[in-house]
Design a protein around this motif. Structure first.
Motif, PDB file in Angstrom:
ATOM      1  N   VAL A 127     -25.037  16.969  29.965  1.00 15.25           N
ATOM      2  CA  VAL A 127     -25.227  16.814  28.083  1.00 15.25           C
ATOM      3  C   VAL A 127     -25.105  15.312  28.164  1.00 15.25           C
ATOM      4  CG1 VAL A 127     -25.862  17.290  26.240  1.00 15.25           C
ATOM      5  CG2 VAL A 127     -25.501  19.013  27.473  1.00 15.25           C
ATOM      6  N   ASP A 128     -23.925  15.379  28.571  1.00 16.07           N
ATOM      7  CA  ASP A 128     -23.982  13.001  27.881  1.00 16.07           C
ATOM      8  C   ASP A 128     -24.690  12.435  28.575  1.00 16.07           C
ATOM      9  OD1 ASP A 128     -21.700  14.630  25.955  1.00 16.07           O
ATOM     10  OD2 ASP A 128     -20.207  14.027  26.932  1.00 16.07           O
ATOM     11  N   GLU A 129     -24.409  13.006  29.463  1.00 12.24           N
ATOM     12  CA  GLU A 129     -25.018  12.126  30.883  1.00 12.24           C
ATOM     13  C   GLU A 129     -26.651  11.924  30.140  1.00 12.24           C
ATOM     14  OE1 GLU A 129     -27.462  11.989  35.038  1.00 12.24           O
ATOM     15  OE2 GLU A 129     -25.719  12.829  35.051  1.00 12.24           O
ATOM     16  N   ILE A 130     -27.768  12.734  30.228  1.00 17.89           N
ATOM     17  CA  ILE A 130     -29.060  13.019  29.288  1.00 17.89           C
ATOM     18  C   ILE A 130     -28.935  11.899  28.429  1.00 17.89           C
ATOM     19  CG2 ILE A 130     -30.618  14.730  28.323  1.00 17.89           C
ATOM     20  CD1 ILE A 130     -30.815  14.767  31.319  1.00 17.89           C
ATOM     21  N   LEU A 131     -27.794  12.260  26.987  1.00 15.19           N
ATOM     22  CA  LEU A 131     -28.081  11.905  25.845  1.00 15.19           C
ATOM     23  C   LEU A 131     -27.796  10.230  25.723  1.00 15.19           C
ATOM     24  CD1 LEU A 131     -26.378  14.387  23.734  1.00 15.19           C
ATOM     25  CD2 LEU A 131     -28.768  14.337  23.489  1.00 15.19           C
ATOM     26  N   ASN A 132     -27.072   9.669  26.499  1.00 17.23           N
ATOM     27  CA  ASN A 132     -27.012   8.937  27.184  1.00 17.23           C
ATOM     28  C   ASN A 132     -28.076   7.835  27.524  1.00 17.23           C
ATOM     29  OD1 ASN A 132     -24.537   8.240  26.031  1.00 17.23           O
ATOM     30  ND2 ASN A 132     -23.184   9.029  27.912  1.00 17.23           N
ATOM     31  N   GLU A 133     -28.365   7.936  28.759  1.00 18.18           N
ATOM     32  CA  GLU A 133     -29.455   7.516  28.980  1.00 18.18           C
ATOM     33  C   GLU A 133     -31.004   7.906  27.978  1.00 18.18           C
ATOM     34  OE1 GLU A 133     -31.734   9.406  32.816  1.00 18.18           O
ATOM     35  OE2 GLU A 133     -32.104  10.439  31.782  1.00 18.18           O
ATOM     36  N   LEU A 134     -30.991   8.361  27.215  1.00 16.25           N
ATOM     37  CA  LEU A 134     -31.422   8.393  26.067  1.00 16.25           C
ATOM     38  C   LEU A 134     -32.038   7.104  25.012  1.00 16.25           C
ATOM     39  CD1 LEU A 134     -34.582   9.732  23.785  1.00 16.25           C
ATOM     40  CD2 LEU A 134     -32.485  10.839  23.036  1.00 16.25           C
ATOM     41  N   ARG A 135     -30.290   7.165  24.725  1.00 21.16           N
ATOM     42  CA  ARG A 135     -29.812   5.929  23.970  1.00 21.16           C
ATOM     43  C   ARG A 135     -30.465   4.511  24.556  1.00 21.16           C
ATOM     44  NH1 ARG A 135     -26.493   9.838  22.055  1.00 21.16           N
ATOM     45  NH2 ARG A 135     -24.593   9.517  24.132  1.00 21.16           N
ATOM     46  N   GLU A 136     -29.580   4.684  25.781  1.00 19.19           N
ATOM     47  CA  GLU A 136     -30.060   3.284  26.742  1.00 19.19           C
ATOM     48  C   GLU A 136     -30.955   2.857  26.721  1.00 19.19           C
ATOM     49  OE1 GLU A 136     -27.508   4.118  30.345  1.00 19.19           O
ATOM     50  OE2 GLU A 136     -25.737   4.120  29.112  1.00 19.19           O
ATOM     51  N   ASN A 137     -32.124   3.967  27.212  1.00 22.97           N
ATOM     52  CA  ASN A 137     -33.402   2.852  27.140  1.00 22.97           C
ATOM     53  C   ASN A 137     -34.449   3.495  25.975  1.00 22.97           C
ATOM     54  OD1 ASN A 137     -33.529   3.233  30.185  1.00 22.97           O
ATOM     55  ND2 ASN A 137     -32.717   5.641  30.115  1.00 22.97           N
ATOM     56  N   PHE A 138     -33.967   3.896  24.850  1.00 24.31           N
ATOM     57  CA  PHE A 138     -34.836   4.395  24.193  1.00 24.31           C
ATOM     58  C   PHE A 138     -33.543   3.878  22.525  1.00 24.31           C
ATOM     59  CE2 PHE A 138     -36.269   6.806  27.403  1.00 24.31           C
ATOM     60  CZ  PHE A 138     -38.463   6.162  27.358  1.00 24.31           C
ATOM     61  N   ALA A 139     -33.238   3.724  22.535  1.00 23.04           N
ATOM     62  CA  ALA A 139     -32.320   3.227  21.356  1.00 23.04           C
ATOM     63  C   ALA A 139     -33.151   2.904  20.209  1.00 23.04           C
ATOM     64  CB  ALA A 139     -31.063   2.734  21.797  1.00 23.04           C
ATOM     65  N   ASP A 140     -34.051   1.594  20.048  1.00 22.05           N
ATOM     66  CA  ASP A 140     -34.810   0.748  19.394  1.00 22.05           C
ATOM     67  C   ASP A 140     -36.131   2.196  19.420  1.00 22.05           C
ATOM     68  OD1 ASP A 140     -35.778  -0.085  21.754  1.00 22.05           O
ATOM     69  OD2 ASP A 140     -36.595  -2.117  21.622  1.00 22.05           O
ATOM     70  N   LYS A 141     -36.271   2.869  20.322  1.00 20.38           N
ATOM     71  CA  LYS A 141     -37.861   3.128  20.157  1.00 20.38           C
ATOM     72  C   LYS A 141     -37.513   4.634  19.087  1.00 20.38           C
ATOM     73  CE  LYS A 141     -39.416   0.781  24.137  1.00 20.38           C
ATOM     74  NZ  LYS A 141     -38.201   0.266  24.129  1.00 20.38           N
ATOM     75  N   PHE A 142     -36.700   5.599  18.921  1.00 22.86           N
ATOM     76  CA  PHE A 142     -36.812   6.341  18.337  1.00 22.86           C
ATOM     77  C   PHE A 142     -35.819   6.157  17.187  1.00 22.86           C
ATOM     78  CE2 PHE A 142     -32.817   7.125  20.559  1.00 22.86           C
ATOM     79  CZ  PHE A 142     -32.374   7.377  19.927  1.00 22.86           C
ATOM     80  N   GLN A 143     -35.938   7.437  15.982  1.00 24.56           N
ATOM     81  CA  GLN A 143     -35.192   7.314  14.934  1.00 24.56           C
ATOM     82  C   GLN A 143     -34.060   7.905  14.623  1.00 24.56           C
ATOM     83  OE1 GLN A 143     -39.285   7.969  12.175  1.00 24.56           O
ATOM     84  NE2 GLN A 143     -38.582   6.025  11.338  1.00 24.56           N
ATOM     85  N   SER A 144     -33.896   9.259  15.356  1.00 25.79           N
ATOM     86  CA  SER A 144     -34.160  10.633  15.549  1.00 25.79           C
ATOM     87  C   SER A 144     -34.037  11.054  16.236  1.00 25.79           C
ATOM     88  CB  SER A 144     -33.305  11.090  14.312  1.00 25.79           C
ATOM     89  OG  SER A 144     -34.498  12.035  14.222  1.00 25.79           O
ATOM     90  N   TYR A 145     -33.121  11.679  16.680  1.00 26.09           N
ATOM     91  CA  TYR A 145     -32.971  13.405  18.027  1.00 26.09           C
ATOM     92  C   TYR A 145     -31.964  14.775  17.928  1.00 26.09           C
ATOM     93  CZ  TYR A 145     -28.072  11.868  20.222  1.00 26.09           C
ATOM     94  OH  TYR A 145     -27.511  11.296  20.398  1.00 26.09           O
ATOM     95  N   GLU A 146     -32.601  15.255  18.346  1.00 25.52           N
ATOM     96  CA  GLU A 146     -32.153  16.578  17.847  1.00 25.52           C
ATOM     97  C   GLU A 146     -31.603  16.817  18.715  1.00 25.52           C
ATOM     98  OE1 GLU A 146     -30.425  20.120  14.376  1.00 25.52           O
ATOM     99  OE2 GLU A 146     -32.697  19.506  14.531  1.00 25.52           O
ATOM    100  N   LEU A 147     -29.920  18.069  19.354  1.00 23.53           N
ATOM    101  CA  LEU A 147     -30.330  18.324  20.549  1.00 23.53           C
ATOM    102  C   LEU A 147     -29.644  20.479  20.533  1.00 23.53           C
ATOM    103  CD1 LEU A 147     -30.794  18.488  23.701  1.00 23.53           C
ATOM    104  CD2 LEU A 147     -27.656  18.039  24.028  1.00 23.53           C
ATOM    105  N   LEU A 148     -31.084  21.101  21.340  1.00 26.93           N
ATOM    106  CA  LEU A 148     -30.493  22.652  20.714  1.00 26.93           C
ATOM    107  C   LEU A 148     -30.153  22.449  21.824  1.00 26.93           C
ATOM    108  CD1 LEU A 148     -32.733  23.270  17.781  1.00 26.93           C
ATOM    109  CD2 LEU A 148     -30.435  22.645  17.759  1.00 26.93           C
TER     110      LEU A 148
END
Length: 160
Positions: A127-148
């Motif tokens: 989980v942490d790896e996936i969320l870090n990947e999202l933040r590293e690659n797209f931090a300036d391209k999304f407004q928010s996210y939610e993981l369920l």
């Protein structure tokens, strides 16, 4: 006589009748049913079922057959990642990135606060790896996210 209207990928209307609907209902219950057994249930010959089935596939009413694996049997969990983006260009970049990602089972474009829904099949410790990947690659391209985390999945026959 019943008639239902569907769309193909070019948004052309396609009419299906009661017999087509019966075929769809039966294969929704058991996609491996033979044409002979399907014909017996519906009251048509093998050839009639074969022709109707071919037509439903050609018209993209039946889009395909794919097994739905229970990844939990292999120690994986299902997660839904919802991503809110501000514009279509950013959405496309994120979708393109995740289209070939090892952990992605499917991606949906959705309406509402979030515009992207991604089903992930991962181990809990990823989980942490996936969320870090999202933040590293797209931090300036999304407004928010939610993981369920999906606790339980119910398979329903949507054609009643």
């Amino acid at each position: 006589k019943f008639s239902k209207t569907c769309f193909d990928e070019n948004l052309k209307f396609i009419k299906i009748d009661n017999t087509d609907l019966k075929i769809i209902k039966e294969i929704s219950k058991n996609s491996r049913i033979s044409y002979v057994n399907l014909g017996k249930k519906i009251g048509l010959s093998y050839w009639a079922i074969s022709l109707r089935f071919k037509k439903l596939i050609e018209n993209n009413v039946i889009a395909g057959f794919k097994p739905r694996l229970n990844f939990q049997k292999f120690g994986f969990s299902y997660f839904l990642l919802f991503i809110e983006v501000s514009n279509k260009k950013q959405e496309t970049k994120i979708i393109n990135f995740y289209s070939n990602h090892f952990a992605v089972n499917y991606i949906n474009e959705v309406y509402g606060k979030y515009s992207i829904q991604i089903e992930l099949v991962i181990k809990e410790e990823q989980v942490d790896e996936i969320l870090n990947e999202l933040r590293e690659n797209f931090a300036d391209k999304f407004q928010s996210y939610e993981l369920l985390k999906v606790q339980k999945e119910f398979i329903l026959n949507v054609i009643k």
